[in-house]
Scaffold this active site. Sequence first.
Site, short mmCIF file in Angstrom:
data_model
loop_
_atom_site.label_atom_id
_atom_site.label_comp_id
_atom_site.label_asym_id
_atom_site.label_seq_id
_atom_site.Cartn_x
_atom_site.Cartn_y
_atom_site.Cartn_z
N THR A 45 1.23 -0.89 -0.33
CA THR A 45 -0.18 0.28 0.52
C THR A 45 0.92 1.63 0.15
O THR A 45 2.37 1.21 0.38
CB THR A 45 -1.36 -0.19 1.09
N THR A 47 1.75 4.25 1.75
CA THR A 47 2.28 4.93 2.70
C THR A 47 3.07 3.98 2.58
O THR A 47 4.65 4.33 3.21
CB THR A 47 1.35 5.43 3.59
N CYS A 48 2.85 2.56 3.54
CA CYS A 48 3.50 1.67 4.09
C CYS A 48 4.82 1.22 3.19
O CYS A 48 5.89 0.77 3.21
CB CYS A 48 2.61 0.52 3.34
N SER A 49 4.44 1.17 1.80
CA SER A 49 5.80 1.16 0.34
C SER A 49 6.94 2.30 0.44
O SER A 49 7.89 2.61 0.19
CB SER A 49 5.05 0.49 -0.60
#
Length: 158
Positions: A45, A47-49
């Site tokens: 996703t 922000t996560c990546s």
Amino acid sequence: MSIQPGDRIPEVVLKHIDEGVQSIDTPTLFEGRKVVLFAVPGAFTPTCSERHLPGFVEQFDAFRERGVDVACMSVNDPFVMQAWGDSQHVPKGLKMLSDGNGDFARALGLEMDASAYGMGMRSKRFALYAEDGVVKQVFVEAPGEFKVSSAENVLANL
């Protein structure tokens, strides 16, 4: 109620890939160690990546210099976690943990309902620091935020 400093890490079995799918229980992961566990709502996703995992990859050596192990967790299957780790060039030693059914997120009181986004039950974005299975610090993000659980903030607060 969510996990608080002074609480013991609940006993749950997680999965990871290491010569096939392996199980690891939280006592094995946390007891006798200093550990930062950070959790993301979903592998791959935005922000996560783009920010969360990359920050821990960049700061991995700084955590290790302080004797702290680092683990990433998401409510995804272990194959997704492995593929995400590979795509992000996660260093050996940074554990990519699968909480596929959300059992650990629920046991920590840090689950969230992302059904409105077609994602079902997920983990809130957070980081925690534990020593010998006892939580010392918890950094839980407000919905839509990415500040307190960043690698930089966690490292600054150790």
